[in-house]
Design an enzyme around this catalytic site. Structure first.
Site, PDB file in Angstrom:
ATOM      1  N   VAL A  64     -26.276   2.189  -2.086  1.00 33.18           N
ATOM      2  CA  VAL A  64     -26.447   1.682  -3.459  1.00 33.18           C
ATOM      3  C   VAL A  64     -25.625   2.537  -4.416  1.00 33.18           C
ATOM      4  O   VAL A  64     -26.139   3.192  -5.312  1.00 33.18           O
ATOM      5  CB  VAL A  64     -27.944   1.598  -3.879  1.00 33.18           C
ATOM      6  N   HIS A 120     -21.671   2.231  -6.513  1.00 28.48           N
ATOM      7  CA  HIS A 120     -21.177   1.373  -7.594  1.00 28.48           C
ATOM      8  C   HIS A 120     -21.461  -0.096  -7.328  1.00 28.48           C
ATOM      9  O   HIS A 120     -22.073  -0.775  -8.145  1.00 28.48           O
ATOM     10  CB  HIS A 120     -19.661   1.568  -7.751  1.00 28.48           C
ATOM     11  N   VAL A 121     -21.006  -0.591  -6.176  1.00 30.02           N
ATOM     12  CA  VAL A 121     -21.157  -2.022  -5.881  1.00 30.02           C
ATOM     13  C   VAL A 121     -22.614  -2.348  -5.539  1.00 30.02           C
ATOM     14  O   VAL A 121     -23.184  -3.322  -6.035  1.00 30.02           O
ATOM     15  CB  VAL A 121     -20.239  -2.453  -4.718  1.00 30.02           C
ATOM     16  N   LYS A 159       0.870  -1.180   0.000  1.00 28.56           N
ATOM     17  CA  LYS A 159       0.000   0.000   0.000  1.00 28.56           C
ATOM     18  C   LYS A 159       0.900   1.222   0.000  1.00 28.56           C
ATOM     19  O   LYS A 159       2.049   1.151   0.461  1.00 28.56           O
ATOM     20  CB  LYS A 159      -0.860  -0.007   1.272  1.00 28.56           C
TER      21      LYS A 159
END
Ligand code: NAD
Length: 368
Positions: free
Chosen positions: A195, A197-198, A94
């Site tokens: 609700v 993108h995924v 990361k």
């Protein structure tokens, strides 16, 4: 060593960075500095046993350098576990850029960061994260090929959300199978919190399977769009945890499984895309188990995003990424089995399975 949330805080090691690194055996930390662009970045490589370290770059105005180091160590270790459990041949890494993404970012700064990534020769492969846009990734790409998650028009894999949603859907079906012996979601009351993108792609899968779907989102236009498109029921964001539901699917924020919500939640399954759903994994992972609820580990069921990136590294094919995300179904069942046999919370079963895979593949690699 299986507790993921126990952060190797630099403060806890008296300011010693190698001390913090040794807590969870981080391999390498690279400090990047450039006066001309104002870049201050840290790249952490946690573990490369399975392959190059892959993980996004986050730009954040950290209160202190030690906060930035603590965050990058924690996040890179999380990536090792996520990729290992998803069966990918990549390790965990990361990067964080210290600064305000709105006011401190420039093309030159982001490209300078890309040059630092390039200097690692592929040991670390970066991607987008909080505070970094698709445009920024294009700047990084100008300086290095060790970047994934690019838009399709730049030869990348594009939006990972459909793959992430499919993995969550698979985890949900496996959870229902574990609870009822049958993996059908037909008639099951599922509440999708968030609700975006995924969440929207997940709702599409659920509606196709005739689940009874409820949704909640802080943005009225998102709610209206999803209700109008899929014919689902909207609930108020403040009423989420009190709903009568079989499955709670957090797809917005982390830490929504905590003392307050557990007092209200009355469902058999928690399975969603949000990261870090358990406020404190040691405390709430156990409480979920005691309540008799099945918790599908977040970093397993939302691994579609990293699966999508992995396929971009080895040669992108959306169907192959979806097929690999489908394996989340079996891994979820394996975790429930281990959790029940060993009488441990599911998050711990997941962590131990990830560690076991790294150890076994590491041993195998030592042999000729
Ligand atoms: P997103 O920003 O597109 O969607 C999140 C939605 O949640 C938004 O519509 C937002 O309005 C809503 N929201 C925010 N706070 C809320 C609240 N209190 N109650 C109800 N709704 C709320 O994000 P996304 O890409 O859909 O990701 C969803 C979650 O899944 C995030 O936690 C993300 O870190 C995680 N995740 C996403 C991916 C991916 O491929 N996009 C991969 C792994 C994990």
């Amino acid at each position: 060593m299986s507790e993921l949330k126990s952060t190797p805080a630099v403060n806890a090691t008296g300011g010693s960075i190698t001390g913090a690194m040794s807590t969870f055996d981080h391999e390498q930390v690279v400090f990047c500095q450039d006066n001309a662009t104002g870049l201050k970045a840290i790249i952490a490589i946690h573990n490369t046993t399975l392959g190059p370290a892959v993980g996004g770059t986050r730009m954040w105005a950290y209160a202190s350098e030690s906060d930035a180091i603590t965050d990058v160590l924690r996040l890179s270790r999380g990536m090792t576990y996520k990729s290992a459990l998803a069966g990918l041949n990549i390790g965990g890494g990361k990067a964080v850029i210290i600064g305000n993404a709105r006011t401190d970012k420039s093309e030159a700064l982001v490209r300078r960061f890309g040059k630092f990534v390039n200097s690692l020769g592929g040991k670390y492969i970066t991607a987008e994260d909080v505070g970094i846009s698709t445009r920024d990734m294009e700047y990084v790409k100008m300086e290095t090929n060790h970047v994934v998650g690019l838009p399709e028009y730049r030869g990348g894999s594009g939006d990972p959300s459909p793959v992430t949603a499919y993995g969550v859907y698979m985890g949900m079906k496996a959870s229902v199978k574990q609870l009822t012996g049958n993996d059908s979601l037909a008639g099951k009351k599922v509440l999708v919190q968030g609700v975006g993108h995924v969440g929207e792609y997940l709702v599409e899968h659920l509606v196709k399977e005739n689940a009874k779907v409820m949704i909640a989102d802080i943005y009225d236009d998102r709610v209206k769009h999803v209700v109008d498109t899929y014919g689902v029921t909207a609930v108020n964001v403040d009423e989420v945890y009190k709903q009568d539901m079989d499955i709670y699917s957090p797809c917005a924020l982390g830490a929504t499984i905590n003392d307050e919500t557990l007092a209200m939640l009355n469902c058999g399954i928690v399975c969603g895309a949000a990261n870090n759903q358990l406020k404190d994994e040691k405390v709430h992972g156990v409480k979920v188990l005691e309540k008799g609820m099945l918790y599908a580990p977040d970093y397993l069921v939302n691994a579609g995003g990293i699966i999508n990136c992995y396929w971009e590294i080895i040669g992108y094919n959306r169907n192959a990424a979806l097929a690999q995300a489908e394996q989340i179904y079996q891994t979820t069942l394996d975790i429930y089995k281990k959790s029940s046999e060993d009488k441990i919370p599911t998050y711990l079963a997941a962590n131990q399975m990830a560690e076991a895979r790294i150890a076994a593949v590491g041993e195998m690699k030592k042999k000729i």
